[in-house]
Write an enzyme that holds these catalytic residues in place. Sequence first.
Site, mmCIF file in Angstrom:
data_model
loop_
_atom_site.group_PDB
_atom_site.id
_atom_site.type_symbol
_atom_site.label_atom_id
_atom_site.label_comp_id
_atom_site.label_asym_id
_atom_site.label_seq_id
_atom_site.Cartn_x
_atom_site.Cartn_y
_atom_site.Cartn_z
ATOM 1 N N GLN A 1 2.382 -2.226 5.905
ATOM 2 C CA GLN A 1 2.590 -0.830 6.273
ATOM 3 C C GLN A 1 2.889 -0.641 7.766
ATOM 4 O O GLN A 1 3.705 0.189 8.138
ATOM 5 C CB GLN A 1 1.358 -0.026 5.865
ATOM 6 C CG GLN A 1 1.606 1.438 5.678
ATOM 7 C CD GLN A 1 0.436 2.092 4.975
ATOM 8 O OE1 GLN A 1 -0.552 2.447 5.594
ATOM 9 N NE2 GLN A 1 0.541 2.248 3.656
ATOM 10 N N HIS B 1 -0.502 1.783 15.101
ATOM 11 C CA HIS B 1 0.717 2.222 14.433
ATOM 12 C C HIS B 1 1.951 2.047 15.307
ATOM 13 O O HIS B 1 3.058 2.359 14.892
ATOM 14 C CB HIS B 1 0.568 3.680 13.999
ATOM 15 C CG HIS B 1 -0.604 3.905 13.088
ATOM 16 N ND1 HIS B 1 -1.847 4.258 13.568
ATOM 17 C CD2 HIS B 1 -0.742 3.784 11.750
ATOM 18 C CE1 HIS B 1 -2.687 4.363 12.554
ATOM 19 N NE2 HIS B 1 -2.047 4.077 11.437
ATOM 20 N N GLU C 1 0.835 -1.195 0.000
ATOM 21 C CA GLU C 1 0.000 0.000 0.000
ATOM 22 C C GLU C 1 0.877 1.255 0.000
ATOM 23 O O GLU C 1 1.740 1.405 0.867
ATOM 24 C CB GLU C 1 -0.884 0.007 1.246
ATOM 25 C CG GLU C 1 -1.794 -1.204 1.362
ATOM 26 C CD GLU C 1 -2.311 -1.381 2.773
ATOM 27 O OE1 GLU C 1 -2.383 -0.378 3.508
ATOM 28 O OE2 GLU C 1 -2.630 -2.527 3.145
ATOM 29 N N GLU D 1 -3.907 -6.862 3.243
ATOM 30 C CA GLU D 1 -2.621 -7.481 3.564
ATOM 31 C C GLU D 1 -2.544 -8.930 3.106
ATOM 32 O O GLU D 1 -1.476 -9.416 2.715
ATOM 33 C CB GLU D 1 -2.348 -7.388 5.069
ATOM 34 C CG GLU D 1 -1.956 -5.987 5.538
ATOM 35 C CD GLU D 1 -3.107 -5.023 5.591
ATOM 36 O OE1 GLU D 1 -2.865 -3.794 5.517
ATOM 37 O OE2 GLU D 1 -4.277 -5.488 5.694
#
Length: 724
Positions: A472, A521, A419, A450
């Site tokens: 990512q 994240h 991505e 994914e």
Amino acid sequence: MPRSEIVHESFLRRVTARDFPSGKAPEPGLSAADAVRLYRAQCLSRALDRQSRAMQKAGQGYYTIGSSGHEGMAAVAHAARPTDMAFLHYRDAAFQIARADQVPGQDMCRDMLLSFACAAEDPISGGRHKVLGSKALTIPPQTSTIASHLPKAVGAAFSLGLARRHPPEHRALAEDAIILCSFGDASANHSTAQGALNTASWTAYQGLPLPLLFVCEDNGIGISTRTPNGWIKASQAARPGVRYFAADGLDLYQTFAVAAEAADYVRRCRKPAFLHLRMVRLYGHAGADLPTTYMAREEVEAEEANDPLLHSVRLLDLAGALAPDQALAIYTETLDRVAQVAAEVVTRPRLRTAAEVMESLIPPARPCAARNGPGPEARAEAFGADLKAMDEPQPMSRLLNWALTDLMVTHPEIVLMGEDVGRKGGVYGVTQKLFTRFGAGRVMDTLLDEQSILGLGIGMAHNGFLPVPEIQFLAYLHNAEDQLRGEAATLPFFSRGQFSNPMVVRIAGLGYQKGFGGHFHNDNSLAVLRDIPGLILACPSRGAEAAMMLRECVRLAREDQRVVVFLEPIALYPMRDLHRDKDGLWMDHYPAPDQRIGFGTVGTQGTGRDLAIITYGNGVYLSHQAEPALRAAGIDLRIVDLRWLAPLPEAAIRAAAQDCAAVLVVDECRRSGNLSEALMTLLADHPCKARLTAEDSFIATGPAYAATLPSAQGIVTAALALLR
């Protein structure tokens, strides 16, 4: 009486009495000789199913999920070529048997019985599992997949178009090949199947070549859960970019005619198609399953009355290809032959030791063309003005970008995918300019899935490419981890190293991003990666090391055919300073393209014997921040950077710490289930040791981003307490 015996006795009785189920006349397309060959394949598939149950009852066999009711797949095999890679549903013995008839020197009867017996001479898995698969037949092995093989089938199909433009060194598939993948109606509902079908549609919708034939074997039930009548057609017939075909899988002639049409469409147009075959499931799900416990007896008997072998005998008779008494003789002779071969097969040796079982975890090395690195002209063209910037120290993100550039110039089979890796250059800029430097054929922006990203990599590796897929963020891997665990890592294990899917998976991960993202994240758990047998997990701590380790990861994939995960610490991507603003102490010069850090080599900074701090990633950075305070306290120390987190370089770790009075393990991941546990066990004999870890908690957003994580001050405090 077992259902297998009921079906058997019914077949004998009804063929003798010419009592066949109703159906259409045979469609044109199959010669008499071919039709008889396919019927023989169907009979062998049925006989093997019956024998597997007899073997299990006698304690000589270990797996009874069979293909009875799905024998129509023999016609699908006849409609394709042996060079068309096939990722098969576990009920597709008839497909493999019929394909073997197209390739000289095959003995599917004995080979499959060896697999049933878990004999070490089983030519595909070496006795590790009952799997369909054959190197000679271009069938990679599959176990009890729940559609997990569909994403890599999409990847393999995509590789065919790319290989026409950029043939890789280890190309495995013919230029005009297509890819087949088969699955059941229940598996079609799995998120993995839906993702793969969507990816195929998304790709074809854009006009990109994708010669892939999906084959859905619709028997209307998944173990005990019914598929709604008409669901598969309703959900698949109008999918954009994917042409829909349907046939009665009980009708050998019609199945071949429609499958041949579908395969020809895929081969000519280089577009995906969906072949929907109506089937029945006989004997229940597996040997121990009793369908009458969840289905009405009348319903079970109605399915059995539609036995595809009875349909085949009727059609062969109508076509003038084979009389019913001849068909019955073939059936009984096949049963006798299978029983005779089985009696010999069950005496063959089986795997006994851990070493024997694990022998194929690691694929064999393969010969590769010598690559001396990128020449000056090629580098100048690729890097442009960036060549001048190499005179100055740079942060990790830029050094990784340059390492990827050098590697892609050197190895044209490397393909990046993920991505936002292309035009945007990645969320953190690591892949900036690579799209411009190498084009859309080698730097691919994928859809947001994914499973499809990893499947694309696995499939392309089947055809000789060296994929470098990017996930990512580490937390996003959990959507797709089975593509690594259940597909990529198991392939050499279940094929005795005959098949492999080498690749380097880049993942941005770990914590310490200041005030950004929270646990999605900032994910600080490696447990899901560390317990996958055969997988290599690498994690750098600074820029030059990252470039040299990435080169070694590519070598491991290219030459040793390994599956490697390269975990890049997000917080260290832009890191420039160590102790004070603008000191620039965490930047490095770009190492020469021929410099690598060997697999299993740990990094040791300092020679102190009071304390060894064993750590990795952000922990190395924090330990260096803590070093001045520790030295001021009179502690002479060394910092051991693990670098390779799975498998752990145990001997190197012991050697790095053995002459130190104390050992402090600093693990930025959670206390439970992560690296510190293994390290403390490894160092169990050391008399003075402790660990500092993250809390068993998710990571917060905002000012508390590091509250649950180790800190430089925490390292100082823990070290002083340990030495006291």
